[in-house]
Design an enzyme around this catalytic site. Structure first.
Site, PDB file in Angstrom:
ATOM      1  N   ASP A  56     -55.468   6.696 -18.790  1.00 25.30           N
ATOM      2  CA  ASP A  56     -56.202   7.247 -19.927  1.00 25.30           C
ATOM      3  C   ASP A  56     -56.905   6.150 -20.718  1.00 25.30           C
ATOM      4  O   ASP A  56     -58.023   6.330 -21.205  1.00 25.30           O
ATOM      5  CB  ASP A  56     -55.292   8.101 -20.824  1.00 25.30           C
ATOM      6  N   GLY A  57     -56.278   4.964 -20.793  1.00 24.62           N
ATOM      7  CA  GLY A  57     -56.890   3.845 -21.517  1.00 24.62           C
ATOM      8  C   GLY A  57     -58.185   3.412 -20.860  1.00 24.62           C
ATOM      9  O   GLY A  57     -59.221   3.229 -21.522  1.00 24.62           O
ATOM     10  N   ILE A  99     -48.424   6.129 -12.738  1.00 23.81           N
ATOM     11  CA  ILE A  99     -47.118   6.624 -12.272  1.00 23.81           C
ATOM     12  C   ILE A  99     -46.555   7.607 -13.296  1.00 23.81           C
ATOM     13  O   ILE A  99     -45.588   8.297 -13.013  1.00 23.81           O
ATOM     14  CB  ILE A  99     -46.101   5.489 -12.027  1.00 23.81           C
ATOM     15  N   ASP A 100     -47.147   7.661 -14.497  1.00 23.15           N
ATOM     16  CA  ASP A 100     -46.619   8.548 -15.542  1.00 23.15           C
ATOM     17  C   ASP A 100     -47.002  10.011 -15.311  1.00 23.15           C
ATOM     18  O   ASP A 100     -46.396  10.897 -15.907  1.00 23.15           O
ATOM     19  CB  ASP A 100     -47.139   8.122 -16.924  1.00 23.15           C
ATOM     20  N   GLU A 157     -38.406   6.101 -20.908  1.00 19.73           N
ATOM     21  CA  GLU A 157     -38.446   5.005 -21.891  1.00 19.73           C
ATOM     22  C   GLU A 157     -38.931   5.483 -23.267  1.00 19.73           C
ATOM     23  O   GLU A 157     -38.668   4.839 -24.286  1.00 19.73           O
ATOM     24  CB  GLU A 157     -39.354   3.880 -21.395  1.00 19.73           C
ATOM     25  N   ARG A 159     -22.828   1.938 -19.216  1.00 24.57           N
ATOM     26  CA  ARG A 159     -23.694   0.826 -18.785  1.00 24.57           C
ATOM     27  C   ARG A 159     -25.122   1.329 -18.599  1.00 24.57           C
ATOM     28  O   ARG A 159     -25.339   2.523 -18.359  1.00 24.57           O
ATOM     29  CB  ARG A 159     -23.169   0.235 -17.468  1.00 24.57           C
ATOM     30  N   ILE A 199     -40.189  -2.187 -11.067  1.00 21.66           N
ATOM     31  CA  ILE A 199     -39.858  -1.777  -9.696  1.00 21.66           C
ATOM     32  C   ILE A 199     -40.551  -0.446  -9.381  1.00 21.66           C
ATOM     33  O   ILE A 199     -40.993  -0.208  -8.260  1.00 21.66           O
ATOM     34  CB  ILE A 199     -38.321  -1.622  -9.569  1.00 21.66           C
ATOM     35  N   GLN A 200     -40.657   0.403 -10.416  1.00 22.55           N
ATOM     36  CA  GLN A 200     -41.255   1.732 -10.215  1.00 22.55           C
ATOM     37  C   GLN A 200     -42.756   1.671  -9.968  1.00 22.55           C
ATOM     38  O   GLN A 200     -43.355   2.626  -9.470  1.00 22.55           O
ATOM     39  CB  GLN A 200     -40.994   2.619 -11.449  1.00 22.55           C
TER      40      GLN A 200
HETATM   41  O1  F6P Z   1     -48.625   3.708 -18.046  1.00 18.84           O
HETATM   42  C1  F6P Z   1     -47.979   3.218 -16.952  1.00 18.84           C
HETATM   43  C2  F6P Z   1     -46.816   2.364 -17.342  1.00 18.84           C
HETATM   44  O2  F6P Z   1     -46.158   2.035 -16.157  1.00 18.84           O
HETATM   45  C3  F6P Z   1     -45.870   2.999 -18.372  1.00 18.84           C
HETATM   46  O3  F6P Z   1     -44.980   3.894 -17.788  1.00 18.84           O
HETATM   47  C4  F6P Z   1     -45.233   1.789 -18.974  1.00 18.84           C
HETATM   48  O4  F6P Z   1     -44.793   2.014 -20.299  1.00 18.84           O
HETATM   49  C5  F6P Z   1     -46.323   0.790 -18.973  1.00 18.84           C
HETATM   50  O5  F6P Z   1     -47.215   1.152 -17.931  1.00 18.84           O
HETATM   51  C6  F6P Z   1     -45.848  -0.620 -18.795  1.00 18.84           C
HETATM   52  O6  F6P Z   1     -46.932  -1.469 -18.829  1.00 18.84           O
HETATM   53  P1  F6P Z   1     -46.797  -3.057 -18.732  1.00 18.84           P
HETATM   54  O7  F6P Z   1     -47.003  -3.413 -17.298  1.00 18.84           O
HETATM   55  O8  F6P Z   1     -47.875  -3.561 -19.587  1.00 18.84           O
HETATM   56  O9  F6P Z   1     -45.445  -3.457 -19.194  1.00 18.84           O
END
Ligand code: F6P
Length: 356
Positions: A106-107, A130-131, A225, A269, A276-277
């Site tokens: 989106d950015g 990936i979101d 997150e 924990r 990784i995702q």
């Molecule tokens: O928007 C995709 C994303 O992977 C988010 O899920 C995550 O908060 C962000 O990018 C992390 O970005 P960066 O690589 O700048 O830490």
């Protein structure tokens, strides 16, 4: 036609498949020359634009490779001041680019739209993340791979949680949308799934863990997150003021561990899955989906339908004006079928059921 291709924002599996499909389709169908722009808009912001010719060979053998051969940046902001914008405009003209295909989230869509408005640069958007949170895009490429990675992590966590009779919190990415936590949590058999869209109630989570202490003796919590306790704000890891989106989330899994530990007997924990995702080879589904997005972008270029972003709705590839997507987000609707199903099969969403 001379076509620029760039990848902006955070990377994701499938970007190379898009670059390959858009380039090969343009070469195959049209009298097109394709230039790859390095590191997103950053490659157009300096006095010397940084580009490479993309011919058939340059994009061969990359379908299955994660990341992006062009490089990317999530801090480059071509709109940051008038001088930068003028430099971008001059570079686009000097390179003779008729249109720029911007592959990003989106950015990047907002930036592409802003540059187009301000300079007259023609652009076409290809959504990635990936979101899975871009409007008009029911499935983003990269999402399936990230779900598979997070699911695998949850399955691995489960065996050690079971052995040690622990409560294990697994934090996924996903920023403001809970799709990744939701689908990975469902596929990875999480007992509790916490999403940014649904603020959690600590007592409700503690009750589920206490009940499981008696019988199963371990609990798996999958949380996005961006999730937060009712009345609290999101857990911000850092702020990067130079970035178009300065907030970096991460660490809410540790916050929840501290909150939950005094309320239950089991040891709690946390594992934060992090980047990784975003890495690794795209799944077969994502390779095909990304190729469809890239192919559609080439069709839009050849048809001269500039200012459009590729979409996926009801399984059909299409397009909408980029302007209608910039600064929007596709979050999990509260009545979504997957949420109803999760609760009906005994998964907690971190709230007492009457409040969900
Ligand atoms: O928007 C995709 C994303 O992977 C988010 O899920 C995550 O908060 C962000 O990018 C992390 O970005 P960066 O690589 O700048 O830490």
């Amino acid at each position: 036609m001379r076509v620029g291709v760039l990848t902006g924002g955070g990377d994701c599996p499938g970007l190379n498949a898009v670059i390959r499909a858009v380039t090969k389709s343009l070469i195959h169908h049209g009298q097109c020359e394709v230039l790859g722009i390095a590191d997103g808009f950053e490659g157009l912001m300096g006095q010397q634009p940084r580009v490479q010719a993309l011919d058939w060979e340059a994009v061969s053998g990359i379908l299955h490779i994660g990341g992006t051969i062009l490089g990317t940046s999530n801090t480059a902001n071509p709109l940051k001041d008038a001088a930068t914008l003028a430099q971008v405009q001059a570079n686009v003209q000097a390179l003779g680019l008729d249109v720029v295909v911007a592959i990003g989230g989106d950015g990047t869509m907002s930036l592409a739209h802003g540059v187009a408005q301000a300079t007259g640069m023609q652009c076409i958007g290809v959504p990635k993340t990936i979101d899975n949170d871009i409007a008009y895009c029911e499935r983003s490429f990269g999402f399936d791979t990230a779900v598979a990675t997070a699911t695998d992590a949850l399955r691995r966590i489960e065996s050690t949680a079971n052995s040690h009779h622990r409560v294990m919190i697994v934090e996924t990415m996903g920023r403001h949308a809970g799709w990744l936590a939701l689908e990975a949590g469902l596929a990875g058999a999480a007992d509790i799934i916490l999403l940014p869209e649904l603020d959690y109630d600590l007592q409700a989570i503690a009750q589920v863990c206490q009940a499981r202490e008696q019988r199963q003796r371990y609990t798996i919590i999958c949380m996005g997150e961006g999730a937060k306790q009712s009345g609290a704000s999101q857990t911000v890891q850092a702020r990067v003021e130079t970035s178009p989106d300065p907030v970096r989330l991460g660490g809410v899994g540790h916050v929840l561990r501290q909150q939950l530990q005094p309320l239950i007997n089991s040891e709690v924990r946390t594992t934060v899955l992090g980047h990784i995702q975003r890495g690794g080879d795209p799944t077969p589904y994502d390779r095909v989906l990304a190729s469809r997005y890239g192919h559609k972008a080439a069709q839009l270029v050849l048809a001269g339908q500039f200012g459009q972003m590729v979409t996926l709705q009801n399984g059909q590839i299409g397009s909408v004006p980029i302007a209608s997507v910039a600064n929007t987000q596709r979050t999990v609707p509260l009545g979504h079928e997957l949420l109803v199903m999760a609760q009906d099969i005994g998964i907690s969403l971190g709230r007492s059921r009457s409040k969900q």
